[in-house]
Design a protein around this motif. Structure first.
Motif, PDB file in Angstrom:
ATOM      1  N   ASN A 136       0.807  -1.214   0.000  1.00 35.36           N
ATOM      2  CA  ASN A 136       0.000   0.000   0.000  1.00 35.36           C
ATOM      3  C   ASN A 136       0.848   1.276   0.000  1.00 35.36           C
ATOM      4  N   ILE A 137       1.870   1.320  -0.848  1.00 39.45           N
ATOM      5  CA  ILE A 137       2.742   2.493  -0.906  1.00 39.45           C
ATOM      6  C   ILE A 137       2.027   3.655  -1.588  1.00 39.45           C
TER       7      ILE A 137
ATOM      8  N   GLY B 104       5.729   7.075 -12.092  1.00 36.52           N
ATOM      9  CA  GLY B 104       6.016   6.817 -10.685  1.00 36.52           C
ATOM     10  C   GLY B 104       7.068   5.764 -10.436  1.00 36.52           C
ATOM     11  N   LYS B 105       7.713   5.243 -11.484  1.00 35.37           N
ATOM     12  CA  LYS B 105       8.705   4.168 -11.310  1.00 35.37           C
ATOM     13  C   LYS B 105       9.867   4.605 -10.424  1.00 35.37           C
ATOM     14  N   SER B 106      10.471   5.732 -10.767  1.00 32.46           N
ATOM     15  CA  SER B 106      11.651   6.193 -10.020  1.00 32.46           C
ATOM     16  C   SER B 106      11.282   6.608  -8.602  1.00 32.46           C
ATOM     17  N   VAL B 107      10.092   7.180  -8.418  1.00 37.52           N
ATOM     18  CA  VAL B 107       9.654   7.561  -7.071  1.00 37.52           C
ATOM     19  C   VAL B 107       9.470   6.315  -6.214  1.00 37.52           C
ATOM     20  N   LEU B 108       8.890   5.269  -6.805  1.00 38.91           N
ATOM     21  CA  LEU B 108       8.721   4.019  -6.060  1.00 38.91           C
ATOM     22  C   LEU B 108      10.076   3.446  -5.674  1.00 38.91           C
ATOM     23  N   LEU B 109      11.025   3.468  -6.603  1.00 40.92           N
ATOM     24  CA  LEU B 109      12.370   2.972  -6.302  1.00 40.92           C
ATOM     25  C   LEU B 109      12.988   3.761  -5.145  1.00 40.92           C
ATOM     26  N   LYS B 110      12.839   5.090  -5.170  1.00 40.11           N
ATOM     27  CA  LYS B 110      13.391   5.930  -4.110  1.00 40.11           C
ATOM     28  C   LYS B 110      12.725   5.652  -2.771  1.00 40.11           C
ATOM     29  N   CYS B 111      11.442   5.337  -2.799  1.00 39.89           N
ATOM     30  CA  CYS B 111      10.751   4.965  -1.559  1.00 39.89           C
ATOM     31  C   CYS B 111      11.317   3.662  -0.998  1.00 39.89           C
TER      32      CYS B 111
ATOM     33  N   GLN C 294       0.141   5.970 -14.269  1.00 48.11           N
ATOM     34  CA  GLN C 294      -0.407   7.065 -13.466  1.00 48.11           C
ATOM     35  C   GLN C 294      -0.433   6.728 -11.972  1.00 48.11           C
ATOM     36  N   GLY C 295       0.682   6.163 -11.497  1.00 51.34           N
ATOM     37  CA  GLY C 295       0.840   5.886 -10.073  1.00 51.34           C
ATOM     38  C   GLY C 295       0.175   4.636  -9.564  1.00 51.34           C
ATOM     39  N   LYS C 296      -0.459   3.847 -10.437  1.00 47.89           N
ATOM     40  CA  LYS C 296      -1.123   2.617 -10.025  1.00 47.89           C
ATOM     41  C   LYS C 296      -0.455   1.408 -10.674  1.00 47.89           C
ATOM     42  N   LYS C 297      -0.505   0.283  -9.986  1.00 47.03           N
ATOM     43  CA  LYS C 297      -0.050  -0.975 -10.574  1.00 47.03           C
ATOM     44  C   LYS C 297      -1.220  -1.585 -11.337  1.00 47.03           C
ATOM     45  N   LEU C 298      -1.082  -1.654 -12.664  1.00 45.49           N
ATOM     46  CA  LEU C 298      -2.165  -2.185 -13.490  1.00 45.49           C
ATOM     47  C   LEU C 298      -1.949  -3.634 -13.894  1.00 45.49           C
ATOM     48  N   TRP C 299      -0.701  -4.106 -13.835  1.00 45.92           N
ATOM     49  CA  TRP C 299      -0.435  -5.489 -14.241  1.00 45.92           C
ATOM     50  C   TRP C 299       0.866  -5.955 -13.609  1.00 45.92           C
ATOM     51  N   GLU C 300       0.928  -7.262 -13.330  1.00 52.60           N
ATOM     52  CA  GLU C 300       2.162  -7.869 -12.822  1.00 52.60           C
ATOM     53  C   GLU C 300       2.224  -9.307 -13.273  1.00 52.60           C
TER      54      GLU C 300
ATOM     55  N   ILE D 252       0.518   0.953  -3.990  1.00 51.91           N
ATOM     56  CA  ILE D 252       1.278  -0.077  -4.707  1.00 51.91           C
ATOM     57  C   ILE D 252       1.630  -1.230  -3.771  1.00 51.91           C
ATOM     58  N   ASP D 253       1.280  -2.443  -4.178  1.00 51.04           N
ATOM     59  CA  ASP D 253       1.663  -3.672  -3.478  1.00 51.04           C
ATOM     60  C   ASP D 253       2.570  -4.492  -4.384  1.00 51.04           C
TER      61      ASP D 253
END
Length: 272
Positions: A6-7, A39-46, A213-219, A20-21
């Protein structure tokens, strides 16, 4: 293994990451895929602790990283290696000194032990003769290799790569991908790669997370990505003609295989 739950992160009231999970397994190439600004790089930085998420939790092999004691966070950070987009080598240091820098900062190794480790890491990335060179004397691919050597020098358990193929020609990009993959599997490292390079994803993506757009749509695994029903992911994958042509070829082959299977089945029934 790294787990995120839940990031969420906003800047100036604008939500950049929205719940994001994910689970990033060791020994695998975990890839964060998406267009610029997703949001990829922001997630990595988090995940590495450079940016604090507004909501959510991050754990490294079961150890909570977010909101933990400083000494625990520092202990985890000592196990993190980082390959930056521009390699980020120190211009005033030669290759040996660049790789030695995190060893001096993060370990208690003696000078002789550090020298031996530097030589080992350079040999592992195929640059054993480049130790005395300055960054200005290196090609783009060599800089990436030095960056990888520096990242793994302190015996990292977790490796983060931000656009490792940026600015490289296709052949060099493949070699860098292969090297990261080999090191990940050889040392059972939890590797997370931020990328928008579909060649890298299709060839090396053990686990791919698509952000939009800041959401995980597929994995899922790279082998499944061509058959996704997610419109935004399809738009991203097939944005260039080469990928569209590849999809058409795949569809034609599948149709031919279905027709062949049907023909064989009909022939089998006739012979009964």
């Amino acid at each position: 293994m790294i787990e995120i739950h839940n990031i969420q992160k906003s800047f100036n009231g604008k939500k950049v990451l929205d719940g994001i999970d994910g689970v990033f397994e060791s020994g695998k190439m975990n890839m964060l895929l998406g267009a610029s600004g997703t949001g990829k790089s922001v997630l990595l930085k988090c995940i590495v602790g450079l940016v604090k998420p507004d909501v959510g939790s991050i754990t490294y092999d079961g150890r909570i990283f977010t909101n933990n004691k400083l000494d625990i966070k520092q202990e985890i950070r000592r196990k993190i290696g980082m390959l930056f987009q521009g390699s980020a080598l120190f211009d005033s240091m030669n290759v040996n000194e660049n790789i030695d820098f995190p060893l001096k900062m993060l370990t208690d190794m003696t000078r002789a032990e550090r020298r031996e480790r530097v030589e080992f890491c350079l040999k592992r990335v195929g640059l054993e003769q480049a130790g005395k060179l300055m960054p200005s004397e290196l090609s783009g691919g060599m800089k990436k290799r030095v960056g990888i050597a520096r990242a793994i020098a302190p015996h990292c358990t977790y490796l983060f790569c931000d656009e490792p193929n940026s600015g490289l020609d296709p052949l060099t990009a493949i070699k860098i991908d292969e090297l990261i993959k080999e090191i990940t599997e050889e040392y059972d490292i939890t590797t997370i790669v931020v990328t928008h390079d579909m060649n890298s994803v299709l060839e090396y993506g053990d686990n791919v997370m698509f952000l939009y757009q800041g959401k995980k749509l597929w994995e899922g695994h790279s082998s499944e990505i061509m058959d996704t029903k997610v419109r935004e992911l399809n738009d991203f994958i097939f944005s260039n003609r080469l990928m569209r042509d590849a999809k058409k070829v795949e569809q034609i082959e599948e149709e031919e295989q279905r027709e062949e299977d049907q023909r064989q089945e009909e022939e089998k029934n006739r012979n009964k």
